[in-house]
Design an enzyme around this catalytic site. Structure first.
Site, PDB file in Angstrom:
ATOM      1  N   THR A 156      30.510 -85.519  35.709  1.00 24.77           N
ATOM      2  CA  THR A 156      30.310 -84.995  34.356  1.00 24.77           C
ATOM      3  C   THR A 156      31.204 -83.756  34.293  1.00 24.77           C
ATOM      4  O   THR A 156      31.342 -83.058  35.310  1.00 24.77           O
ATOM      5  CB  THR A 156      28.834 -84.607  34.072  1.00 24.77           C
ATOM      6  OG1 THR A 156      28.461 -83.582  34.983  1.00 24.77           O
ATOM      7  CG2 THR A 156      27.902 -85.801  34.230  1.00 24.77           C
ATOM      8  N   SER A 278      60.326 -94.142  40.679  1.00 26.87           N
ATOM      9  CA  SER A 278      61.104 -93.124  40.002  1.00 26.87           C
ATOM     10  C   SER A 278      62.560 -93.309  40.392  1.00 26.87           C
ATOM     11  O   SER A 278      62.871 -93.673  41.527  1.00 26.87           O
ATOM     12  CB  SER A 278      60.613 -91.740  40.434  1.00 26.87           C
ATOM     13  OG  SER A 278      61.633 -90.788  40.256  1.00 26.87           O
ATOM     14  N   GLU A 291      49.399 -95.813  31.801  1.00 24.03           N
ATOM     15  CA  GLU A 291      49.948 -94.753  30.933  1.00 24.03           C
ATOM     16  C   GLU A 291      50.384 -95.326  29.581  1.00 24.03           C
ATOM     17  O   GLU A 291      50.123 -94.743  28.523  1.00 24.03           O
ATOM     18  CB  GLU A 291      51.148 -94.078  31.597  1.00 24.03           C
ATOM     19  CG  GLU A 291      50.762 -93.111  32.688  1.00 24.03           C
ATOM     20  CD  GLU A 291      51.996 -92.520  33.358  1.00 24.03           C
ATOM     21  OE1 GLU A 291      52.054 -91.294  33.481  1.00 24.03           O
ATOM     22  OE2 GLU A 291      52.895 -93.281  33.773  1.00 24.03           O
TER      23      GLU A 291
END
Ligand code: ARG
Length: 466
Positions: A156, A278, A291
């Site tokens: 939480t 990358s 994403e």
């Protein structure tokens, strides 16, 4: 025959810039099949009601079949000057069967026609989406079933809170996607209405049979008010809203996968086949799929806002503004389908790092509530027990230890009632399995939830005919 179906009252040719500006053909050509379906049924009804002759109807139906074939073979010529799919098909029909073609548009208007097409199209799309969502929900149930031994910290405020079963966490997503399924399937009721016969807005003087077209087009009922029927886009707004909510769910799980796959968490590893590297940093494995799904949520929200804004303040009935409904609608259908599909493929391949998840539950005092509960079990009122546990946590922090690593003597500093049975009580698995309240994370409960979900999926698969 004049160049445009409506140019009888015009003395000037439409400016080419206006043709380009008003044309929607590049967007609405995907409605061709449903447009032809609507026209075929309309044509049969006209003949049945003796509004046109049988021979003309036969010619029209044959011509529509040819148009369809041309489009499907990629031989059809699309042209901005013909505005939209309805006029393209009508013109192509006229080129093929000159006489009868001009009778097809009797007792209808493009205003009811476009509503028929989009309703039929959306109905089919929603059915596909429901089928996809069934498969996705099954993936979450399978994950829950396979990983019943995995415990991770529940959070939480993104702070470790209490340990939960990984399966319980997966079943939370099952619940969300089940609600999406229900929302889409409920929305079908409002899509499944036949506007054909409303004509421009007021109905028609011809003796049409709307029950017949409703039945033949597979709609559940005929629209009750012609003005509403041609100006209603609620069914689209509802779909776009439901899609927005569904994307919220995708966006949330995407965020979790992104966090979990980071070096900081290392709770999961994304499959190589669903990640990218990358171009500059050789060590990187990027979570591009989650994403992008998270990013695509933006356009789905945008589509919803676009249509709401288009519809807001429009006077009844049809207004050309409404032509702008299709881009957001189609974009959302495509985006949502792509997101469901990629998640259904990716989720089963995610590697679950059980060790890392467990490790994270044993540090950070996730069992502080348990200590308080233990004391309550020994007859101490909860508030007092909470305070004792808080003091123990503070002491343990000072010692650089976890609660379960304190000695019994140290524990007794906080309450005389503490005995050696405390240490079993503080164990992660025991903590999870004690949470037996309905809907809680105990293994027993989660197994029941999985069984119930499997039952539900079985009946939905057969019940919806998907
Ligand atoms: N292309 C139009 C649309 O998508 C079809 C309806 C046109 N109606 C009209 N009265 N111009 O909304």
């Amino acid at each position: 025959m004049s160049e445009k179906p409506w140019d009888g009252r015009f003395s000037e040719k439409t400016d080419t810039s206006v043709e380009a500006f008003t044309s929607s053909i590049q967007v609405d050509k995907r409605l061709y099949l449903h447009d032809i379906q609507g026209s075929a049924v309309h044509c049969k009804m006209l003949a049945k009601q003796s509004i046109i002759q049988e021979e003309d109807a036969d010619d029209i139906l044959e011509g529509l079949g040819k148009v369809r074939m041309e489009i499907e073979r990629g031989e059809f010529h699309f042209d901005d000057s013909l505005e939209d799919i309805h006029m393209h098909i009508e013109r192509s029909l006229a080129d093929k069967i000159t006489k009868a073609a001009h009778k097809l548009h009797t007792a209808r208007s493009r205003n009811d026609q476009v509503a028929v097409d989009t309703r039929l199209y959306l109905k089919d799309s929603v059915k596909e989406i429901l089928g996809q969502l069934l498969a996705l929900r099954q993936v979450f149930v399978d994950l829950a079933k396979q990983h019943l031994d995995v415990i991770l910290p529940g959070y939480t405020h993104l702070q470790r809170a209490q340990p939960v079963l990984f399966s319980h966490h997966m079943m939370a997503y099952y619940e969300m996607f089940t609600r999406d399924f229900e929302r889409f399937s409920d929305g079908l009721k409002r899509i499944d209405v036949n506007p054909l016969g409303s004509a421009a807005l007021a109905g028609t003087t011809y003796p049409i049979d709307r029950d017949y077209t409703t039945r033949e087009l597979g709609f559940a009922k005929a629209s009750a008010n012609s003005i509403d029927a041609v100006s209603d886009r609620d069914y689209m707004m509802e779909f776009l809203s439901a899609a927005g909510i569904c994307m919220v769910h995708f966006s949330r799980i995407s965020e979790e996968l992104i966090l979990w796959s980071s070096a900081e968490f290392q709770f999961i590893e994304l499959p190589d086949s669903f990640a990218t590297g990358s171009s500059i940093m050789p060590q990187k494995k990027n979570p591009d799929v989650p994403e992008l799904v998270r990013g695509k949520t933006g356009r789905v929200f945008g589509n919803m806002i676009a249509l709401f804004t288009i519809m807001k303040s429009l006077p009844l009935a049809y207004n050309r503004d409404m032509q702008e409904d299709k881009e957001p609608l189609f974009d959302t259908i495509d985006t949502l389908k792509a997101c469901i599909d990629i998640y259904t493929k990716m989720m089963p391949k995610v590697v679950i790092r059980k060790d890392r998840m467990l490790e994270a539950t044993t540090t950070g005092y996730l069992n502080a509530t348990e200590l308080a509960d233990y004391l309550v079990g020994k007859g101490i009122p909860f508030r007092e027990a909470h305070s004792c546990s808080g003091k123990a946590v503070s002491y343990a922090i000072g010692k650089g230890k976890e609660l379960q690593d304190l000695e019994l003597d140290e524990m007794k500093l906080f309450s005389k009632r503490i005995e050696s049975d405390l240490f079993d009580f503080l164990g992660t698995r025991a903590m999870v399995d004690r949470r037996k309240s309905f809907g809680g994370t105990a293994t027993e409960n989660v197994k029941h939830a999985i069984a119930a979900a499997e039952e539900q999926l079985k009946t939905e698969t057969t019940g919806t005919g998907i």
